[in-house]
Design an enzyme around this catalytic site. Structure first.
Site, PDB file in Angstrom:
ATOM      1  N   LYS A 268       0.791  -1.178  -0.046  1.00 25.53           N
ATOM      2  CA  LYS A 268       0.158  -0.152   0.097  1.00 25.53           C
ATOM      3  C   LYS A 268       0.850   1.120   0.124  1.00 25.53           C
ATOM      4  O   LYS A 268       1.765   1.554   0.916  1.00 25.53           O
ATOM      5  CB  LYS A 268      -0.996  -0.207   1.200  1.00 25.53           C
ATOM      6  CG  LYS A 268      -1.656   1.282   1.223  1.00 25.53           C
ATOM      7  CD  LYS A 268      -2.734   1.110   2.614  1.00 25.53           C
ATOM      8  CE  LYS A 268      -3.203   2.571   2.949  1.00 25.53           C
ATOM      9  NZ  LYS A 268      -4.264   2.527   4.118  1.00 25.53           N
ATOM     10  N   LYS A 280      -9.880  12.668   8.576  1.00 21.75           N
ATOM     11  CA  LYS A 280      -9.611  11.947   9.797  1.00 21.75           C
ATOM     12  C   LYS A 280      -9.497  13.395  10.904  1.00 21.75           C
ATOM     13  O   LYS A 280      -9.468  14.544  10.444  1.00 21.75           O
ATOM     14  CB  LYS A 280      -8.148  11.654   9.949  1.00 21.75           C
ATOM     15  CG  LYS A 280      -8.149  10.292   9.185  1.00 21.75           C
ATOM     16  CD  LYS A 280      -6.579   9.598   9.081  1.00 21.75           C
ATOM     17  CE  LYS A 280      -6.750   8.549   8.435  1.00 21.75           C
ATOM     18  NZ  LYS A 280      -7.306   7.224   8.913  1.00 21.75           N
ATOM     19  N   ASP A 291       1.522   5.970   5.776  1.00 18.08           N
ATOM     20  CA  ASP A 291       0.648   5.065   5.162  1.00 18.08           C
ATOM     21  C   ASP A 291       1.127   4.319   3.924  1.00 18.08           C
ATOM     22  O   ASP A 291       0.467   3.743   3.078  1.00 18.08           O
ATOM     23  CB  ASP A 291      -0.778   5.989   4.720  1.00 18.08           C
ATOM     24  CG  ASP A 291      -1.966   5.168   5.117  1.00 18.08           C
ATOM     25  OD1 ASP A 291      -1.944   3.972   5.641  1.00 18.08           O
ATOM     26  OD2 ASP A 291      -2.981   5.290   4.396  1.00 18.08           O
ATOM     27  N   GLU A 352      -9.557   3.894   1.964  1.00 18.63           N
ATOM     28  CA  GLU A 352      -9.002   3.943   0.711  1.00 18.63           C
ATOM     29  C   GLU A 352      -7.907   3.153   0.386  1.00 18.63           C
ATOM     30  O   GLU A 352      -7.813   2.806  -0.732  1.00 18.63           O
ATOM     31  CB  GLU A 352      -8.136   5.522   0.465  1.00 18.63           C
ATOM     32  CG  GLU A 352      -6.823   5.368   1.148  1.00 18.63           C
ATOM     33  CD  GLU A 352      -6.704   5.523   2.555  1.00 18.63           C
ATOM     34  OE1 GLU A 352      -7.582   5.519   3.381  1.00 18.63           O
ATOM     35  OE2 GLU A 352      -5.672   5.018   3.052  1.00 18.63           O
ATOM     36  N   ARG A 354      -7.739  -0.207   0.729  1.00 21.02           N
ATOM     37  CA  ARG A 354      -8.216  -1.263   0.195  1.00 21.02           C
ATOM     38  C   ARG A 354      -8.826  -1.114  -1.190  1.00 21.02           C
ATOM     39  O   ARG A 354      -8.852  -1.955  -1.994  1.00 21.02           O
ATOM     40  CB  ARG A 354      -9.660  -2.005   1.066  1.00 21.02           C
ATOM     41  CG  ARG A 354     -10.900  -0.880   1.221  1.00 21.02           C
ATOM     42  CD  ARG A 354     -11.626  -1.498   2.368  1.00 21.02           C
ATOM     43  NE  ARG A 354     -11.086  -0.936   3.577  1.00 21.02           N
ATOM     44  CZ  ARG A 354     -11.508  -1.500   4.839  1.00 21.02           C
ATOM     45  NH1 ARG A 354     -12.782  -2.000   4.886  1.00 21.02           N
ATOM     46  NH2 ARG A 354     -10.950  -1.227   5.984  1.00 21.02           N
TER      47      ARG A 354
HETATM   48  N1  BES Z   1      -4.334   4.408   6.999  1.00 27.47           N
HETATM   49  C1  BES Z   1      -5.434   4.114   7.867  1.00 27.47           C
HETATM   50  C2  BES Z   1      -5.296   2.985   8.795  1.00 27.47           C
HETATM   51  C3  BES Z   1      -4.554   3.332   9.910  1.00 27.47           C
HETATM   52  C4  BES Z   1      -4.952   3.644  11.136  1.00 27.47           C
HETATM   53  C5  BES Z   1      -3.003   2.982   9.714  1.00 27.47           C
HETATM   54  C6  BES Z   1      -3.905   4.006  12.288  1.00 27.47           C
HETATM   55  C7  BES Z   1      -1.982   3.282  10.795  1.00 27.47           C
HETATM   56  C8  BES Z   1      -2.481   3.636  12.010  1.00 27.47           C
HETATM   57  C9  BES Z   1      -6.606   3.467   6.562  1.00 27.47           C
HETATM   58  O1  BES Z   1      -6.689   4.187   5.446  1.00 27.47           O
HETATM   59  C10 BES Z   1      -7.932   3.896   7.407  1.00 27.47           C
HETATM   60  O2  BES Z   1      -8.288   5.016   7.539  1.00 27.47           O
HETATM   61  N2  BES Z   1      -8.765   2.766   7.679  1.00 27.47           N
HETATM   62  C11 BES Z   1     -10.180   3.041   8.355  1.00 27.47           C
HETATM   63  C12 BES Z   1     -11.029   2.243   7.616  1.00 27.47           C
HETATM   64  C13 BES Z   1     -12.673   2.411   7.942  1.00 27.47           C
HETATM   65  C14 BES Z   1     -12.977   3.823   7.546  1.00 27.47           C
HETATM   66  C15 BES Z   1     -13.336   1.122   7.613  1.00 27.47           C
HETATM   67  C16 BES Z   1     -10.227   2.801   9.732  1.00 27.47           C
HETATM   68  O3  BES Z   1      -9.255   1.801  10.293  1.00 27.47           O
HETATM   69  O4  BES Z   1     -10.590   3.532  10.464  1.00 27.47           O
HETATM   70 ZN    ZN Z   2      -4.836   4.660   4.833  1.00 28.12          ZN
HETATM   71 MN    MN Z   3      -7.741   6.030   5.494  1.00 26.57          MN
END
Ligand code: BES
Ligand code: ZN
Ligand code: MN
Length: 500
Positions: A268, A280, A291, A352, A354
């Site tokens: 990724k 966020k 990321d 994003e 996935r």
């Molecule tokens: N990059 C983030 C996940 C992440 C969170 C990585 C904390 C490292 C530390 C990912 O893109 C994300 O935001 N995922 C969401 C998915 C949800 C919206 C289904 C999440 O985990 O909140």
């Molecule tokens: Zn992310």
């Molecule tokens: Mn994200």
């Protein structure tokens, strides 16, 4: 850092500091006789006072006051001998390095035999100690202009003193292996630590081209026009909020010829994840420059694999994008058509990773892979379930997963499996498209993997969620704050285990 190997009695080597590993409660043992003789009653009283017993990560710095060729001895605890492991040795050496740096001692010697134990070969011991040295010494100081002198010094050289029938050749082999692996880890850490303003998708592509040039790999970069032509609607959808154009980076190492079915590694590569329109919170958003840690691990692995001449064909695929909100960004409710032809309802623009992986997984099929492994900082839920101690692994093939878990134990990049039963796959069905990109909070790491499964090739596939392990908040013995390079040592161990 220069790592030298010398056949010599450790205590007879002229050095500012000799690092000696001590297993728990072995302070009084025969092995330390020479040292005790030097220290005389002093050592005895320190042990009696309980100042040092050899517990993991304990240290004791002794000034030898001209009694030996070495000016100081740094004792470092390794824990119980029965519980010795490569990770314990790495951590022991890492702890020693932290102290050396603090004391501004930049050219220590190491009493190699003191770290040896029955559960590891000389080569493994040499590799673990070398990893400890290099990984604990690492700092990201490219952007420091003022604090340079207060900064802990980088180690200039380390001398492994090898005596008592230990094969110098084996030590050399372990050092050489670890040095090449660590070059991959260091590359991955550097890439993760690089700030978002510098690190555009194009920057990642440039670094990939450089690495390929250096290591003799093939590298092609699909620019936006090609992504459009190919129909990578999911990747393009994520990218459309940023003015920096996305790309798909493909790096190939043909260690086993170009006809061989390759191991495909997907990383990724979200250079900055603001969440997009599903923005966020501001707090800690800065860490979302990490990321792209999956991408960094893939590049680091390819660099190390080439240096080690691993007899495998490898293809690294990196979808590189930036996830920002803007007037052109995707919105919740949008439906994207992915490269596979499957349609995706975007319920949350912050899911994003996935989306871009969906297109990368579909693209991987062209290589008719032997297996596919993806690494991604995919879900916050992974941090909730496993913290920073292990990455989550899920997938379609238990044999592949089992092998990776075993390599994780050995390398120190630990993995823990989560289930991927069909029941979870139900949860990512959408009313208006083939699949939706968010199934809410419950089992977030698993539903992320369940989404990816819809796009994964038929061949064995494993997904590794490194959200909790890619970034170090506090600093640990072999890992300062920032990017950890997680995944490189794991994947190299795995690739080496495949033979060829
Ligand atoms: N990059 C983030 C996940 C992440 C969170 C990585 C904390 C490292 C530390 C990912 O893109 C994300 O935001 N995922 C969401 C998915 C949800 C919206 C289904 C999440 O985990 O909140
Ligand atoms: Zn992310
Ligand atoms: Mn994200």
């Amino acid at each position: 850092m220069d790592i030298k190997i010398r056949t010599a009695e450790p205590l007879e080597v002229a050095t500012p500091c000799l690092v000696v590993g001590i297993f728990e409660k072995e302070m009084a043992s025969r092995k330390l006789e020479a040292l005790s003789r030097l220290l005389g009653e002093e050592a005895g009283s320190l042990i009696d006072a309980g100042e040092f017993s050899g517990k993991a990560r304990e240290t004791l710095l002794l000034y030898l006051g001209g009694k030996a060729s070495c000016r100081r001895a740094l004792l470092v605890g390794l824990g119980k001998r029965e519980e010795a492991s490569p990770e314990k040795l790495r951590q022991g050496m890492g702890t020693a390095v932290a102290l050396l740096k603090e004391k501004r001692i930049d050219s220590p010697a190491v009493d190699f035999a003191s770290f040896c134990h029955d559960a590891a070969t000389v080569r493994e011991t040499a590799a673990a100690l070398t990893e400890g040295l290099i990984l604990a010494d690492y700092r990201f100081f490219r952007y420091l202009t003022e604090k340079a002198e207060e900064f802990p010094v980088p180690l200039r050289e380390a001398v492994f003193c090898v005596a008592g029938g230990i094969s110098g050749k084996e030590v050399e082999a372990g050092v050489d292996l670890a040095r090449k692996v660590c070059a991959g880890v260091v590359l991955a850490r550097d890439l993760v630590n690089e700030p978002g303003n510098v690190k555009s998708p194009a920057y990642l592509a440039d670094r990939a081209r450089q690495v390929a040039e250096e290591a003799g790999l093939r590298c092609i970069v699909l620019e936006k026009a090609e992504l459009l032509r190919e129909g990578m609607g999911a990747l393009l959808g994520v990218a459309q909020g940023s003015s920096r154009e996305p790309c798909l980076i493909v790096v190939e190492y043909a260690g086993a010829g170009r006809r061989e079915a390759p191991v495909v590694l997907i990383g990724k590569g979200v250079v900055f994840d603001s969440g997009g329109i599903s923005l966020k919170p501001a707090e800690n958003m800065d860490t979302m420059k990490m990321d792209m840690a999956g991408a960094a691990a893939v590049l680091g692995t390819l660099l190390a694999a080439a240096a080690l001449r691993i007899p495998q064909r490898l293809v690294g695929i990196i979808p590189a994008v930036e996830n920002l909100p803007s007037g052109t960004a995707i919105r919740p409710g949008d439906i994207l058509t992915s490269l596979s032809g499957k349609t995706i309802e975007v319920l949350n623009t912050d899911a994003e990773g996935r989306l871009i992986l969906a297109d990368a997984l579909a693209y991987a099929k062209r290589f008719q892979p032997a297996c596919v492994i993806d690494l991604a900082t995919l879900t916050g839920a992974c941090v909730v379930s496993l913290g920073h101690q292990a990455a989550a692994i899920l997938g379609s093939d238990q044999e592949l997963i089992g092998k990776l878990i075993a390599c994780g134990e050995k390398s120190g990049d630990r993995l823990w499996q989560l289930p991927l039963w069909d029941d979870y796959c139900e949860l990512v069905k959408s009313d208006v498209a083939d699949v939706k990109n968010s199934a809410g909070r419950a089992a977030g790491t698993i539903t992320g993997a369940a989404f990816l499964k819809k796009f994964a090739p038929e061949t064995p596939w494993a997904h590794i969620d490194i959200a909790g392990t890619a970034w170090e908040e506090k600093g640990r013995p072999c890992c300062p704050k920032g990017g950890t390079g997680f995944g490189v040592r794991l994947l190299i161990d795995f690739l080496r285990s495949l033979g060829g």
